[in-house]
Design an enzyme around this catalytic site. Sequence first.
Site, PDB file in Angstrom:
ATOM      1  N   ASN A   1       2.856   3.746  10.782  1.00  0.00           N
ATOM      2  CA  ASN A   1       2.222   4.255  12.012  1.00  0.00           C
ATOM      3  C   ASN A   1       2.696   3.414  13.180  1.00  0.00           C
ATOM      4  O   ASN A   1       3.187   2.300  12.988  1.00  0.00           O
ATOM      5  CB  ASN A   1       0.687   4.147  11.902  1.00  0.00           C
ATOM      6  CG  ASN A   1       0.243   2.732  11.580  1.00  0.00           C
ATOM      7  OD1 ASN A   1       0.307   2.288  10.428  1.00  0.00           O
ATOM      8  ND2 ASN A   1      -0.169   2.012  12.598  1.00  0.00           N
TER       9      ASN A   1
ATOM     10  N   SER B   1       0.818  -1.220   0.000  1.00  0.00           N
ATOM     11  CA  SER B   1       0.000   0.000   0.000  1.00  0.00           C
ATOM     12  C   SER B   1       0.847   1.263   0.000  1.00  0.00           C
ATOM     13  O   SER B   1       1.701   1.437   0.871  1.00  0.00           O
ATOM     14  CB  SER B   1      -0.872   0.050   1.252  1.00  0.00           C
ATOM     15  OG  SER B   1      -1.544  -1.150   1.432  1.00  0.00           O
TER      16      SER B   1
ATOM     17  N   HIS C   1      -6.543   4.564   7.239  1.00  0.00           N
ATOM     18  CA  HIS C   1      -5.937   4.191   5.953  1.00  0.00           C
ATOM     19  C   HIS C   1      -5.280   5.416   5.306  1.00  0.00           C
ATOM     20  O   HIS C   1      -4.219   5.315   4.680  1.00  0.00           O
ATOM     21  CB  HIS C   1      -7.014   3.599   5.038  1.00  0.00           C
ATOM     22  CG  HIS C   1      -6.492   3.083   3.732  1.00  0.00           C
ATOM     23  ND1 HIS C   1      -5.519   2.102   3.650  1.00  0.00           N
ATOM     24  CD2 HIS C   1      -6.795   3.415   2.439  1.00  0.00           C
ATOM     25  CE1 HIS C   1      -5.251   1.850   2.371  1.00  0.00           C
ATOM     26  NE2 HIS C   1      -6.000   2.640   1.623  1.00  0.00           N
TER      27      HIS C   1
ATOM     28  N   HIS D   1      -4.403   1.078  -4.188  1.00  0.00           N
ATOM     29  CA  HIS D   1      -3.642  -0.069  -4.684  1.00  0.00           C
ATOM     30  C   HIS D   1      -3.832  -0.146  -6.192  1.00  0.00           C
ATOM     31  O   HIS D   1      -4.881  -0.584  -6.661  1.00  0.00           O
ATOM     32  CB  HIS D   1      -4.154  -1.394  -4.094  1.00  0.00           C
ATOM     33  CG  HIS D   1      -3.932  -1.505  -2.629  1.00  0.00           C
ATOM     34  ND1 HIS D   1      -3.491  -2.657  -2.045  1.00  0.00           N
ATOM     35  CD2 HIS D   1      -4.076  -0.619  -1.635  1.00  0.00           C
ATOM     36  CE1 HIS D   1      -3.384  -2.467  -0.738  1.00  0.00           C
ATOM     37  NE2 HIS D   1      -3.735  -1.241  -0.468  1.00  0.00           N
TER      38      HIS D   1
ATOM     39  N   TYR E   1      -8.540 -10.078   3.409  1.00  0.00           N
ATOM     40  CA  TYR E   1      -9.811  -9.483   3.867  1.00  0.00           C
ATOM     41  C   TYR E   1     -10.725  -9.088   2.700  1.00  0.00           C
ATOM     42  O   TYR E   1     -11.899  -8.813   2.901  1.00  0.00           O
ATOM     43  CB  TYR E   1      -9.573  -8.274   4.786  1.00  0.00           C
ATOM     44  CG  TYR E   1      -8.753  -7.165   4.170  1.00  0.00           C
ATOM     45  CD1 TYR E   1      -9.286  -6.299   3.207  1.00  0.00           C
ATOM     46  CD2 TYR E   1      -7.431  -6.973   4.535  1.00  0.00           C
ATOM     47  CE1 TYR E   1      -8.530  -5.295   2.640  1.00  0.00           C
ATOM     48  CE2 TYR E   1      -6.665  -5.965   3.974  1.00  0.00           C
ATOM     49  CZ  TYR E   1      -7.233  -5.127   3.023  1.00  0.00           C
ATOM     50  OH  TYR E   1      -6.465  -4.142   2.465  1.00  0.00           O
ATOM     51  N   GLU E   2     -10.184  -9.063   1.488  1.00  0.00           N
ATOM     52  CA  GLU E   2     -11.018  -8.709   0.343  1.00  0.00           C
ATOM     53  C   GLU E   2     -11.835  -9.894  -0.153  1.00  0.00           C
ATOM     54  O   GLU E   2     -12.905  -9.713  -0.728  1.00  0.00           O
ATOM     55  CB  GLU E   2     -10.149  -8.214  -0.825  1.00  0.00           C
ATOM     56  CG  GLU E   2      -9.458  -6.906  -0.548  1.00  0.00           C
ATOM     57  CD  GLU E   2      -8.601  -6.498  -1.736  1.00  0.00           C
ATOM     58  OE1 GLU E   2      -9.168  -6.189  -2.792  1.00  0.00           O
ATOM     59  OE2 GLU E   2      -7.367  -6.508  -1.595  1.00  0.00           O
TER      60      GLU E   2
ATOM     61  N   HIS F   1      -5.728  -8.702  -0.901  1.00  0.00           N
ATOM     62  CA  HIS F   1      -5.586  -9.061   0.510  1.00  0.00           C
ATOM     63  C   HIS F   1      -6.617 -10.114   0.900  1.00  0.00           C
ATOM     64  O   HIS F   1      -7.701 -10.179   0.318  1.00  0.00           O
ATOM     65  CB  HIS F   1      -5.773  -7.825   1.397  1.00  0.00           C
ATOM     66  CG  HIS F   1      -4.730  -6.787   1.169  1.00  0.00           C
ATOM     67  ND1 HIS F   1      -4.775  -5.936   0.094  1.00  0.00           N
ATOM     68  CD2 HIS F   1      -3.624  -6.473   1.880  1.00  0.00           C
ATOM     69  CE1 HIS F   1      -3.716  -5.138   0.147  1.00  0.00           C
ATOM     70  NE2 HIS F   1      -3.010  -5.435   1.208  1.00  0.00           N
TER      71      HIS F   1
ATOM     72  N   MET G   1      -1.434  -6.750   7.332  1.00  0.00           N
ATOM     73  CA  MET G   1      -2.540  -7.600   6.871  1.00  0.00           C
ATOM     74  C   MET G   1      -2.212  -8.354   5.582  1.00  0.00           C
ATOM     75  O   MET G   1      -3.109  -8.749   4.843  1.00  0.00           O
ATOM     76  CB  MET G   1      -3.790  -6.738   6.633  1.00  0.00           C
ATOM     77  CG  MET G   1      -4.227  -5.921   7.832  1.00  0.00           C
ATOM     78  SD  MET G   1      -5.587  -4.843   7.411  1.00  0.00           S
ATOM     79  CE  MET G   1      -5.631  -3.759   8.854  1.00  0.00           C
ATOM     80  N   SER G   2      -0.936  -8.533   5.306  1.00  0.00           N
ATOM     81  CA  SER G   2      -0.600  -9.169   4.022  1.00  0.00           C
ATOM     82  C   SER G   2       0.652 -10.029   4.162  1.00  0.00           C
ATOM     83  O   SER G   2       1.010 -10.478   5.250  1.00  0.00           O
ATOM     84  CB  SER G   2      -0.367  -8.084   2.963  1.00  0.00           C
ATOM     85  OG  SER G   2       0.785  -7.327   3.263  1.00  0.00           O
TER      86      SER G   2
ATOM     87  N   ALA H   1       2.957  -2.112   3.904  1.00  0.00           N
ATOM     88  CA  ALA H   1       2.808  -1.080   4.919  1.00  0.00           C
ATOM     89  C   ALA H   1       2.440  -1.812   6.203  1.00  0.00           C
ATOM     90  O   ALA H   1       1.669  -2.768   6.170  1.00  0.00           O
ATOM     91  CB  ALA H   1       1.704  -0.115   4.523  1.00  0.00           C
TER      92      ALA H   1
HETATM   93  N1  HPA Z   1      -1.978  -2.715  11.491  1.00  0.00           N
HETATM   94  C1  HPA Z   1      -2.241  -3.551  10.463  1.00  0.00           C
HETATM   95  N2  HPA Z   1      -1.963  -3.233   9.203  1.00  0.00           N
HETATM   96  C2  HPA Z   1      -1.382  -2.050   8.961  1.00  0.00           C
HETATM   97  C3  HPA Z   1      -1.080  -1.142   9.991  1.00  0.00           C
HETATM   98  C4  HPA Z   1      -1.397  -1.491  11.326  1.00  0.00           C
HETATM   99  O1  HPA Z   1      -1.161  -0.754  12.304  1.00  0.00           O
HETATM  100  N3  HPA Z   1      -0.509  -0.057   9.396  1.00  0.00           N
HETATM  101  C5  HPA Z   1      -0.456  -0.321   8.063  1.00  0.00           C
HETATM  102  N4  HPA Z   1      -0.993  -1.516   7.793  1.00  0.00           N
END
Ligand code: HPA
Length: 275
Positions: free
Chosen positions: A237, A31, A249, A62, A86-87, A84, A213-214, A114
């Site tokens: 983050n 991402s 996001h 994306h 979750y999709e 992903h 998440m990937s 990310a």
């Molecule tokens: N958690 C999960 N996925 C992420 C995060 C997070 O803090 N930041 C970017 N992708």
Amino acid sequence: MGQLYDVAKEIADRIRAKCDRKVDLCVVLGSGLGAFVDALDNQVVIPYAEIEGFPTSSVHGHAGNLVFGQLNGKDLVVMQGRVHFYECGDLKRVTLPVRILYCLGCRRMIVTNAAGAANPAFNAGELMLITDHLNMMMAGSPLIGLNEDKFGERFPDMSEAYNHEMSDILRQTAKSLGILLREGVYCASHGPEYETPAEVRLFQKLGADAVGMSTVPEVVVANHMCMKVAGISCLTNKAAGLSETKLSHAEVMECGRKVAKDFVNLLREGVAKML
Ligand code: HPA
């Protein structure tokens, strides 16, 4: 048996009909990290949507392109965007592109993503070399079901999921470019909701330095096929409970753009040394 192999091979043949370059190394961009493709010469850009059967992503930010390109005259192929879990809730679909890249000839893969920083010493805007992972995607493994012997064995070894030689090249490249490259364990949860602070504390106790998440499904499948893998997380983050603000996001995408310069430089120099 052999069904997934035939599907992947057929899609790879469709791609070859559009671009027949020999590729040994692929890069998967996470991402907000799509800018790496701008560093490539002699590009052939094929939108996933124009490859019948290739999984497409619905996430904003994306891009969905398969990009053939060159660095110093050497070929590589880049996935600009990924699907992903979750999709679609289907790990076979999430990992099909890696099977296809294997059928195209790729035996080495660099995965990027990310991620949130779960290690309190790590900060947003930093890069992290992935040294190992935790699979906390509760839905399990992309290898569940009948094994496809043409791809790999039933019980693949995962003790060097992230190849030491490729990782060393990235480590040394970061050093020579003066880029801070953290190192640690990437923990994948399935999302799409960000983790709760309690989940982040749990993952920290298990040894996680970053959460995302990937990546893990793709790395499992790549190891199944004995591909060599290296991984880089872009820490966008601080993870939930460590961050002073709520996670979003938009923040992830914005931070991805901010570290893009270091990320692109590291990847360009590092990949060039591997080709
Ligand atoms: N958690 C999960 N996925 C992420 C995060 C997070 O803090 N930041 C970017 N992708």
